[in-house]
Enzyme design. Structure first.
Site, mmCIF file in Angstrom:
data_model
loop_
_atom_site.group_PDB
_atom_site.id
_atom_site.type_symbol
_atom_site.label_atom_id
_atom_site.label_comp_id
_atom_site.label_asym_id
_atom_site.label_seq_id
_atom_site.Cartn_x
_atom_site.Cartn_y
_atom_site.Cartn_z
ATOM 1 C CG LEU A 125 -1.847 1.211 1.417
ATOM 2 C CD1 LEU A 125 -2.806 1.367 0.242
ATOM 3 C CD2 LEU A 125 -2.626 1.070 2.731
ATOM 4 N N GLY A 131 2.397 7.246 2.945
ATOM 5 C CA GLY A 131 2.354 6.209 3.970
ATOM 6 C C GLY A 131 1.009 6.223 4.644
ATOM 7 C CD1 TRP A 156 10.044 1.498 4.043
ATOM 8 C CD2 TRP A 156 8.189 2.692 3.612
ATOM 9 N NE1 TRP A 156 10.398 2.822 3.985
ATOM 10 C CE2 TRP A 156 9.282 3.581 3.729
ATOM 11 C CE3 TRP A 156 6.923 3.220 3.361
ATOM 12 C CZ2 TRP A 156 9.145 4.951 3.575
ATOM 13 C CZ3 TRP A 156 6.778 4.587 3.208
ATOM 14 C CH2 TRP A 156 7.883 5.438 3.315
ATOM 15 N NE ARG A 243 -4.657 0.117 11.769
ATOM 16 C CZ ARG A 243 -5.414 0.991 11.131
ATOM 17 N NH1 ARG A 243 -6.728 0.987 11.300
ATOM 18 N NH2 ARG A 243 -4.876 1.884 10.322
ATOM 19 N NE ARG A 268 25.304 -7.080 36.791
ATOM 20 C CZ ARG A 268 26.539 -7.005 36.341
ATOM 21 N NH1 ARG A 268 27.203 -8.121 36.064
ATOM 22 N NH2 ARG A 268 27.114 -5.834 36.141
ATOM 23 C CD GLU A 363 -0.487 -3.616 9.075
ATOM 24 O OE1 GLU A 363 -1.660 -3.280 8.847
ATOM 25 O OE2 GLU A 363 0.219 -4.139 8.204
ATOM 26 C CD GLU A 367 2.145 9.638 16.500
ATOM 27 O OE1 GLU A 367 3.040 9.883 17.328
ATOM 28 O OE2 GLU A 367 2.190 8.657 15.716
#
Length: 379
Positions: A125, A131, A156, A243, A268, A363, A367
């Site tokens: 897409l 984007g 991407w 999503r 540790r 996905e 925001e």
């Protein structure tokens, strides 16, 4: 609403967990270094049915419901987020779209091979200049009568380098905006279509992410998925499922980070005491565990709604936003608990810290999820 795993969910979760523990976790660091996952691992994942999770049984898949799918995705991500993102894109964004919107000819052509893992799917897409603003695509398809002539570059693309079928969104009417977007099924051998450079990424380095290049590519009319101008609706309808898959990924990475932090804190020693005996360390671990459980329940709720066929846009966005944010915080705290050791590649939390960052980006960014949830709340 009951979120307790069913017997079928538990069986699939156990199978995914066993595969993750025995095959994915031992190799994840090496694959990250080499920026590639061996073909044999993909083949094993296919033999276990993970590439057919969203493929209906009649086409050779498992056809699992959304809740079972979500728990499997979490377990795979615990072992290797790079392998999991390949599987979730293949299933939730490509195979599920073909099963839902494809013609009988398209389903018979693609789904059996996708279920077997012989053909891997990729979803395309985004573009270099598009984007989040998916309605402003510049990759164009011109109707040439018996075929589409496609020109442009996509960006991407997960699985881009080795996929056999690409779900590609193109503009067929620039003036119509999002209503002018059309979805095409593109085979790898299509004349004029080529796979571009492999991206050098911060995280998920073993996941293959590429550009796709179309130079007068001839796409047959039979490749149309759905209706001309109906591509944006297809893209949006699959994003709820996508999503949920990424939210489950975030939970899986966070769970892995918690487990590493707990194990390290128990071993540790500083100032004569184990890290786990310090209250500040305990507080970090308690917050991590609480937030991970809360995120997991949000994922299960969204998946349960989807499994029933109910609208889940708000719930999927809530799950994706919350899970990705708390996962980033969990990995941050896991690195902090490890101290200097968390900053070197010998310890897995360094990789988790890099891998988890993208969960707030792809996905739909955090925001954008806020805008979606607000829109749903406000009506």
């Amino acid at each position: 609403m009951d979120f307790e795993p069913t017997e079928s969910m538990q069986m699939l979760r156990d199978a995914a967990r066993q595969f993750a523990e025995k095959r994915l976790k031992p190799g994840a660091q090496e694959w990250d270094e080499k920026e590639a996952i061996p073909d044999a691992v993909y083949k094993e994942a296919a033999e276990l049915g993970f590439f057919g999770l969203s493929v209906p049984e009649q086409f050779g898949g498992l056809g699992v419901d959304a809740p079972a799918y979500a728990v499997a995705m979490e377990e795979l991500a615990r072992g290797s987020a790079a392998l999991q993102v390949c599987v979730t894109v293949h299933n939730s964004l490509v195979a599920a779209a073909i099963a839902k919107h494809g013609t009988d000819e398209q389903k018979n052509k693609y789904l059996p091979k996708m279920a077997a893992g012989d053909w891997v799917g990729a979803y395309s897409l985004s573009e270099p200049g598009s984007g989040t603003d998916a309605g402003s695509l510049s990759t164009a398809a011109v109707d040439q009568g018996d075929h589409w002539l496609v020109n442009g570059t996509k960006s991407w693309v997960t699985n881009g380098g080795f996929a056999s079928v690409y779900l590609v969104f193109v503009s067929t009417n620039k003036d119509a905006g999002s209503r002018g977007i059309t979805c095409l099924l593109v085979d790898k051998a299509t004349p004029g279509f080529s796979v571009g450079k492999k991206e050098k990424k911060m995280g998920l380095r073993a996941s293959d992410t590429r550009e796709l290049i179309f130079q007068n590519a001839k796409i047959p009319k039979s490749a149309l998925l759905g209706q001309v101008g109906g591509g944006f609706k297809i893209a949006m309808s699959q994003l709820d499922s996508g999503r949920i898959g990424i939210a489950a990924q975030a939970v899986g990475i966070a769970q892995a980070a918690l487990e590493e932090a707990v194990a390290y804190a128990k071993e540790r020693k500083q100032f004569g005491k184990k890290l786990s005996e310090f209250q500040l360390t305990q507080a970090k671990l308690a917050d991590m565990a609480t937030n991970i459980d809360a995120a997991r329940l949000l994922v299960w709720r969204a998946a349960a709604l989807m499994g029933r066929g109910d609208k889940c846009t708000k719930e999927a966005s809530m799950a994706k936003s919350f899970a990705s944010r708390i996962a980033n915080k969990a990995c941050y705290d896991a690195v902090q608990i490890h101290g200097g050791n968390g900053f070197v590649r010998e310890f897995p939390v360094e990789r988790f810290f890099r891998d988890v960052r993208v969960t707030e980006i792809y996905e739909g960014t955090t925001e954008i999820q806020a805008l979606i949830v607000a829109r749903e709340v406000l009506g």
